[in-house]
Enzyme design. Structure first.
Site, mmCIF file in Angstrom:
data_model
loop_
_atom_site.group_PDB
_atom_site.id
_atom_site.type_symbol
_atom_site.label_atom_id
_atom_site.label_comp_id
_atom_site.label_asym_id
_atom_site.label_seq_id
_atom_site.Cartn_x
_atom_site.Cartn_y
_atom_site.Cartn_z
ATOM 1 N N ARG A 15 8.668 -2.104 25.249
ATOM 2 C CA ARG A 15 7.563 -2.578 24.415
ATOM 3 C C ARG A 15 7.980 -3.842 23.667
ATOM 4 N NH1 ARG A 15 6.268 2.933 21.242
ATOM 5 N NH2 ARG A 15 8.519 3.175 21.584
ATOM 6 N N LYS A 75 10.537 -0.556 17.707
ATOM 7 C CA LYS A 75 11.456 0.523 17.338
ATOM 8 C C LYS A 75 12.335 0.119 16.161
ATOM 9 C CE LYS A 75 11.756 3.976 18.626
ATOM 10 N NZ LYS A 75 11.008 5.141 18.076
ATOM 11 N N TYR A 94 8.426 0.450 13.290
ATOM 12 C CA TYR A 94 8.707 1.869 13.069
ATOM 13 C C TYR A 94 10.127 1.998 12.540
ATOM 14 C CZ TYR A 94 4.558 3.247 15.764
ATOM 15 O OH TYR A 94 3.280 3.431 16.205
ATOM 16 N N HIS A 96 11.344 5.566 10.863
ATOM 17 C CA HIS A 96 11.746 6.977 10.977
ATOM 18 C C HIS A 96 13.110 7.192 10.308
ATOM 19 C CE1 HIS A 96 8.387 7.765 13.652
ATOM 20 N NE2 HIS A 96 8.756 6.768 14.431
ATOM 21 N N GLU A 118 4.995 4.058 10.423
ATOM 22 C CA GLU A 118 4.637 5.475 10.431
ATOM 23 C C GLU A 118 4.234 6.033 9.072
ATOM 24 O OE1 GLU A 118 9.115 5.531 9.725
ATOM 25 O OE2 GLU A 118 7.710 4.373 10.954
ATOM 26 N N SER A 134 1.040 8.266 18.745
ATOM 27 C CA SER A 134 0.895 9.717 18.788
ATOM 28 C C SER A 134 -0.055 10.125 19.906
ATOM 29 C CB SER A 134 0.377 10.240 17.444
ATOM 30 O OG SER A 134 1.327 10.020 16.420
ATOM 31 N N ARG A 203 -8.480 22.257 10.036
ATOM 32 C CA ARG A 203 -8.108 21.614 11.290
ATOM 33 C C ARG A 203 -8.358 22.538 12.475
ATOM 34 N NH1 ARG A 203 -7.852 17.028 13.764
ATOM 35 N NH2 ARG A 203 -6.552 16.057 12.159
ATOM 36 N N SER A 220 -0.733 29.285 11.950
ATOM 37 C CA SER A 220 0.710 29.248 12.150
ATOM 38 C C SER A 220 1.451 29.950 11.018
ATOM 39 C CB SER A 220 1.188 27.797 12.243
ATOM 40 O OG SER A 220 2.580 27.741 12.474
ATOM 41 N N ASP A 270 11.601 11.996 16.665
ATOM 42 C CA ASP A 270 11.832 10.800 15.852
ATOM 43 C C ASP A 270 12.089 11.157 14.392
ATOM 44 O OD1 ASP A 270 11.853 8.551 17.503
ATOM 45 O OD2 ASP A 270 9.685 8.506 17.654
#
Length: 372
Positions: A15, A75, A94, A96, A118, A134, A203, A220, A270
């Site tokens: 990318r 990245k 990004y 992370h 992010e 995503s 959701r 969950s 990530d």
């Protein structure tokens, strides 16, 4: 402003931070852009296209880092890139940082201002610069998982959609956000039996309305995670806490109860991963096996479809990139509280609370950091 676009150097990352169209927009706004030679060539973006859009071509990353006011990447900067960053320089990419103390220290030592795609938010509460990747990663997770279920890849030899007279695979998606929705859509489209687990009742209601009875939605909890994960053929880890390390929802003890040859795809890698047994892998060597369970934990999944990903990412980042270039980062962050959420590092300090907490470092608010 001089905007620099170096080639990405992470393993099999093709990318690039700006397309020729994004360059043309920046130039139309009165800015200069320098792009590293052949930086977009692997995805069909030639030096000639960048020059036609108004960019200058630099032979090396060192030249770009040494001269640019703002570095636009995809990245997180690798250690050698962190060393090239300098005080007062703006980095937009990004990051992370939560599971990556080495990178965090490198950025803090550089004294640069680093804005992470992010953690930029939106008035609707989403993560607009994370969302396109995503979407890609969610869709790719099912492709990757289906491939890993094949015998040759160490899987149990199950076809995701089954065939008449033979049941489809059981796919469990942990998390009903952007990744989870796209994973569920792909898995359902291939005919799998799909269950999504999430802690948000609203959701789950949205997913139920979106997909109807074809999709099973489950609240969950520790019990339901263990129940559904241990019966699954394919598990997609799609949980996210913005900026923070991903929670370890699936423990090593769960693996012993899973089918031999079942597959987990950790899209949260990530941010450290949501499976206790996960560690980051690359597109060169994407999988490993723990207790008979195949793990796919590629940390830059969208890089596998780099052309699609680059254009999708640029569609989202371009308005923010232009705001930072037009106004300068201080005014742009002052004007836009959602962009301000993206500030992670400023002049040696961590300005994202979740990142600072997970790294055990001092936190300073964006307001105080910018004022100082």
């Amino acid at each position: 402003m001089l905007i620099g676009v170096p080639a990405e150097i992470k393993t099999l990352e093709s990318r690039i931070g700006m397309t020729p169209a994004a360059v043309r927009e920046a130039v139309a706004h009165g800015h200069k852009v320098v792009v590293q030679r052949d930086g977009g060539l692997k995805i069909g973006l030639t030096n000639e296209e960048y020059e036609a859009a108004g960019a200058k071509i630099a032979d090396t990353a060192e030249e770009i880092f040494a001269t640019a006011d703002m570095i636009v990447k995809v990245k997180e900067p690798q250690p050698q890139e962190c060393k090239m960053l300098r005080e007062g320089q703006l980095l937009f990419t990004y990051l992370h940082l939560a599971p990556d103390p080495v990178q965090a220290k490198g950025l803090m030592d550089a004294g640069c201002t680093a804005i992470a795609y992010e953690t930029v938010t939106s008035p609707r509460g989403g993560l607009p610069l994370l969302a396109p990747m995503s979407e890609v990663a969610g869709r790719m997770s099912i492709q990757a998982g289906a491939h890993c279920l094949e015998m040759r890849q160490g899987g149990e030899g199950v076809l995701l959609g089954g065939v008449p007279g033979v049941p489809a695979a059981d796919v469990v998606v942990l998390g009903g956000g952007v990744v989870g929705i796209n994973a569920a859509r792909m898995a359902l489209g291939l005919g799998a039996s799909v269950t999504v687990l999430d802690t948000s009742i609203p959701r789950l209601a949205e997913l139920d309305a979106m997909f109807g009875p074809q999709l099973k939605t489950i609240y969950s909890s520790r019990d339901t995670v263990e129940e559904y994960v241990t019966k699954a053929d394919l598990v997609i880890g799609a949980v996210l806490i913005p900026g923070a390390a991903a929670p370890k929802l699936v423990r090593k003890s769960h693996l012993a109860k899973m089918k031999n040859g079942s597959v987990v795809v950790d899209v949260a890698i990530d941010q450290g991963g949501c499976f206790e047994t996960s560690h980051a892998t690359t597109h060169i060597d994407p999988t490993f096996v723990v207790d008979g369970v195949v793990h796919y934990c590629v940390a830059n999944m969208p890089g596998g479809v780099a052309r699609t990903s680059t254009f999708a990412l640029n569609n989202a980042t371009m308005p923010f990139m232009l705001a930072l270039a037009d106004k300068g980062y201080k005014q742009a962050l002052a004007d836009d509280p959602y962009l301000r959420e993206g500030l992670n590092v400023h002049k040696g300090k961590l300005t994202n609370e979740a990142v600072a907490r997970d790294l055990g470092e001092e936190f300073i608010s964006t307001t105080d950091a910018l004022a100082a």
